[in-house]
Design a protein around this motif. Structure first.
Motif, PDB file in Angstrom:
ATOM      1  N   GLY A  27      -0.224 -11.040  -1.805  1.00 51.42           N
ATOM      2  CA  GLY A  27      -1.598 -11.369  -2.178  1.00 51.42           C
ATOM      3  C   GLY A  27      -2.541 -11.327  -0.985  1.00 51.42           C
ATOM      4  O   GLY A  27      -3.659 -10.825  -1.082  1.00 51.42           O
ATOM      5  N   ILE A  28      -2.079 -11.839   0.142  1.00 52.90           N
ATOM      6  CA  ILE A  28      -2.913 -11.821   1.352  1.00 52.90           C
ATOM      7  C   ILE A  28      -3.127 -10.396   1.836  1.00 52.90           C
ATOM      8  O   ILE A  28      -4.243 -10.004   2.198  1.00 52.90           O
ATOM      9  CB  ILE A  28      -2.276 -12.697   2.446  1.00 52.90           C
ATOM     10  CG1 ILE A  28      -2.360 -14.176   2.050  1.00 52.90           C
ATOM     11  CG2 ILE A  28      -2.954 -12.467   3.794  1.00 52.90           C
ATOM     12  CD1 ILE A  28      -1.566 -15.095   2.959  1.00 52.90           C
ATOM     13  N   VAL A  29      -2.062  -9.583   1.845  1.00 51.44           N
ATOM     14  CA  VAL A  29      -2.165  -8.197   2.320  1.00 51.44           C
ATOM     15  C   VAL A  29      -3.144  -7.406   1.456  1.00 51.44           C
ATOM     16  O   VAL A  29      -4.025  -6.706   1.979  1.00 51.44           O
ATOM     17  CB  VAL A  29      -0.772  -7.518   2.330  1.00 51.44           C
ATOM     18  CG1 VAL A  29      -0.894  -6.022   2.516  1.00 51.44           C
ATOM     19  CG2 VAL A  29       0.097  -8.110   3.416  1.00 51.44           C
ATOM     20  N   VAL A  30      -3.017  -7.512   0.144  1.00 52.70           N
ATOM     21  CA  VAL A  30      -3.904  -6.761  -0.754  1.00 52.70           C
ATOM     22  C   VAL A  30      -5.340  -7.270  -0.637  1.00 52.70           C
ATOM     23  O   VAL A  30      -6.288  -6.479  -0.598  1.00 52.70           O
ATOM     24  CB  VAL A  30      -3.391  -6.839  -2.204  1.00 52.70           C
ATOM     25  CG1 VAL A  30      -4.389  -6.221  -3.172  1.00 52.70           C
ATOM     26  CG2 VAL A  30      -2.043  -6.147  -2.330  1.00 52.70           C
ATOM     27  N   GLN A  40     -15.691  -1.101   5.327  1.00 50.70           N
ATOM     28  CA  GLN A  40     -15.718   0.282   5.837  1.00 50.70           C
ATOM     29  C   GLN A  40     -15.058   1.216   4.823  1.00 50.70           C
ATOM     30  O   GLN A  40     -13.867   1.519   4.915  1.00 50.70           O
ATOM     31  CB  GLN A  40     -14.986   0.368   7.169  1.00 50.70           C
ATOM     32  CG  GLN A  40     -15.720  -0.329   8.293  1.00 50.70           C
ATOM     33  CD  GLN A  40     -15.059  -0.071   9.622  1.00 50.70           C
ATOM     34  OE1 GLN A  40     -13.841   0.040   9.716  1.00 50.70           O
ATOM     35  NE2 GLN A  40     -15.877   0.030  10.660  1.00 50.70           N
ATOM     36  N   PRO A  41     -15.823   1.685   3.844  1.00 53.90           N
ATOM     37  CA  PRO A  41     -15.257   2.528   2.781  1.00 53.90           C
ATOM     38  C   PRO A  41     -14.656   3.843   3.281  1.00 53.90           C
ATOM     39  O   PRO A  41     -13.753   4.394   2.655  1.00 53.90           O
ATOM     40  CB  PRO A  41     -16.443   2.808   1.861  1.00 53.90           C
ATOM     41  CG  PRO A  41     -17.466   1.795   2.196  1.00 53.90           C
ATOM     42  CD  PRO A  41     -17.226   1.404   3.617  1.00 53.90           C
ATOM     43  N   GLU A  42     -15.130   4.328   4.425  1.00 53.94           N
ATOM     44  CA  GLU A  42     -14.612   5.615   4.916  1.00 53.94           C
ATOM     45  C   GLU A  42     -13.161   5.521   5.382  1.00 53.94           C
ATOM     46  O   GLU A  42     -12.502   6.542   5.557  1.00 53.94           O
ATOM     47  CB  GLU A  42     -15.497   6.154   6.046  1.00 53.94           C
ATOM     48  CG  GLU A  42     -15.504   5.316   7.320  1.00 53.94           C
ATOM     49  CD  GLU A  42     -16.538   4.202   7.309  1.00 53.94           C
ATOM     50  OE1 GLU A  42     -16.666   3.530   8.347  1.00 53.94           O
ATOM     51  OE2 GLU A  42     -17.197   3.979   6.271  1.00 53.94           O
ATOM     52  N   LEU A  43     -12.635   4.335   5.574  1.00 51.81           N
ATOM     53  CA  LEU A  43     -11.242   4.162   6.009  1.00 51.81           C
ATOM     54  C   LEU A  43     -10.301   3.824   4.860  1.00 51.81           C
ATOM     55  O   LEU A  43      -9.180   3.389   5.081  1.00 51.81           O
ATOM     56  CB  LEU A  43     -11.159   3.043   7.064  1.00 51.81           C
ATOM     57  CG  LEU A  43     -11.842   3.312   8.390  1.00 51.81           C
ATOM     58  CD1 LEU A  43     -11.733   2.099   9.297  1.00 51.81           C
ATOM     59  CD2 LEU A  43     -11.226   4.523   9.057  1.00 51.81           C
ATOM     60  N   GLN A  44     -10.724   4.049   3.626  1.00 45.57           N
ATOM     61  CA  GLN A  44      -9.926   3.642   2.472  1.00 45.57           C
ATOM     62  C   GLN A  44      -8.542   4.278   2.458  1.00 45.57           C
ATOM     63  O   GLN A  44      -7.551   3.588   2.234  1.00 45.57           O
ATOM     64  CB  GLN A  44     -10.647   3.993   1.175  1.00 45.57           C
ATOM     65  CG  GLN A  44      -9.859   3.589  -0.054  1.00 45.57           C
ATOM     66  CD  GLN A  44     -10.571   3.954  -1.335  1.00 45.57           C
ATOM     67  OE1 GLN A  44     -11.634   4.567  -1.298  1.00 45.57           O
ATOM     68  NE2 GLN A  44      -9.993   3.583  -2.444  1.00 45.57           N
ATOM     69  N   THR A  48      -5.186   2.049   2.785  1.00 35.73           N
ATOM     70  CA  THR A  48      -4.289   1.981   1.638  1.00 35.73           C
ATOM     71  C   THR A  48      -2.846   2.272   2.057  1.00 35.73           C
ATOM     72  O   THR A  48      -1.914   1.595   1.609  1.00 35.73           O
ATOM     73  CB  THR A  48      -4.731   2.980   0.551  1.00 35.73           C
ATOM     74  OG1 THR A  48      -6.086   2.686   0.195  1.00 35.73           O
ATOM     75  CG2 THR A  48      -3.862   2.877  -0.678  1.00 35.73           C
ATOM     76  N   GLY A  49      -2.662   3.250   2.922  1.00 29.99           N
ATOM     77  CA  GLY A  49      -1.316   3.533   3.423  1.00 29.99           C
ATOM     78  C   GLY A  49      -0.728   2.367   4.194  1.00 29.99           C
ATOM     79  O   GLY A  49       0.449   2.012   4.023  1.00 29.99           O
ATOM     80  N   LEU A  50      -1.549   1.745   5.023  1.00 27.37           N
ATOM     81  CA  LEU A  50      -1.081   0.568   5.756  1.00 27.37           C
ATOM     82  C   LEU A  50      -0.786  -0.602   4.821  1.00 27.37           C
ATOM     83  O   LEU A  50       0.145  -1.372   5.053  1.00 27.37           O
ATOM     84  CB  LEU A  50      -2.122   0.156   6.804  1.00 27.37           C
ATOM     85  CG  LEU A  50      -2.265   1.090   7.993  1.00 27.37           C
ATOM     86  CD1 LEU A  50      -3.450   0.664   8.848  1.00 27.37           C
ATOM     87  CD2 LEU A  50      -0.994   1.105   8.810  1.00 27.37           C
ATOM     88  N   MET A  51      -1.565  -0.730   3.756  1.00 28.87           N
ATOM     89  CA  MET A  51      -1.330  -1.792   2.785  1.00 28.87           C
ATOM     90  C   MET A  51       0.027  -1.619   2.122  1.00 28.87           C
ATOM     91  O   MET A  51       0.796  -2.576   2.003  1.00 28.87           O
ATOM     92  CB  MET A  51      -2.423  -1.792   1.716  1.00 28.87           C
ATOM     93  CG  MET A  51      -2.207  -2.840   0.634  1.00 28.87           C
ATOM     94  SD  MET A  51      -3.324  -2.685  -0.771  1.00 28.87           S
ATOM     95  CE  MET A  51      -2.697  -1.211  -1.548  1.00 28.87           C
ATOM     96  N   PHE A  52       0.343  -0.389   1.694  1.00 30.83           N
ATOM     97  CA  PHE A  52       1.632  -0.157   1.041  1.00 30.83           C
ATOM     98  C   PHE A  52       2.794  -0.384   1.997  1.00 30.83           C
ATOM     99  O   PHE A  52       3.853  -0.870   1.601  1.00 30.83           O
ATOM    100  CB  PHE A  52       1.690   1.239   0.425  1.00 30.83           C
ATOM    101  CG  PHE A  52       0.863   1.359  -0.829  1.00 30.83           C
ATOM    102  CD1 PHE A  52       0.990   0.443  -1.854  1.00 30.83           C
ATOM    103  CD2 PHE A  52      -0.046   2.379  -0.976  1.00 30.83           C
ATOM    104  CE1 PHE A  52       0.245   0.535  -3.009  1.00 30.83           C
ATOM    105  CE2 PHE A  52      -0.809   2.489  -2.125  1.00 30.83           C
ATOM    106  CZ  PHE A  52      -0.659   1.560  -3.145  1.00 30.83           C
ATOM    107  N   LEU A  53       2.612  -0.072   3.257  1.00 26.02           N
ATOM    108  CA  LEU A  53       3.643  -0.342   4.251  1.00 26.02           C
ATOM    109  C   LEU A  53       3.854  -1.854   4.408  1.00 26.02           C
ATOM    110  O   LEU A  53       4.992  -2.332   4.448  1.00 26.02           O
ATOM    111  CB  LEU A  53       3.245   0.283   5.591  1.00 26.02           C
ATOM    112  CG  LEU A  53       4.266   0.197   6.710  1.00 26.02           C
ATOM    113  CD1 LEU A  53       5.512   0.973   6.357  1.00 26.02           C
ATOM    114  CD2 LEU A  53       3.657   0.715   7.996  1.00 26.02           C
TER     115      LEU A  53
END
Length: 74
Positions: A27-30, A40-44, A48-53
């Motif tokens: 929950g904290i990570v997401v 910073q929308p340009e880094l989505q 997202t890849g870092l979130m899944f990791l």
């Protein structure tokens, strides 16, 4: 009733307790990822890849806790 007389399967209880920590962690990570994308929308894509990791590492801890609960309480 003596404490030593308690019988039953304790693995489901240990499983339930073991899932609390990883659930909070995911929950904290997401939540932090959503907050970062809002700033910073340009880094989505990168975020997202870092979130899944991060979710994968957090869930790995949950699977280890589940395995230990079944090993300790056969």
């Amino acid at each position: 009733m003596n404490v030593a007389e308690i019988t039953g399967q304790l693995a489901p209880v240990a499983f339930g307790i073991a899932t609390i920590g990883p659930a909070i962690g995911v929950g904290i990570v997401v939540g932090k990822t959503v907050e970062s994308v809002a700033r910073q929308p340009e880094l989505q894509g990168r975020l997202t890849g870092l979130m899944f990791l991060g979710i994968a590492f957090t869930e790995a801890l949950a699977f280890i806790a589940i395995a230990v609960s079944f090993i300790q309480f056969p």
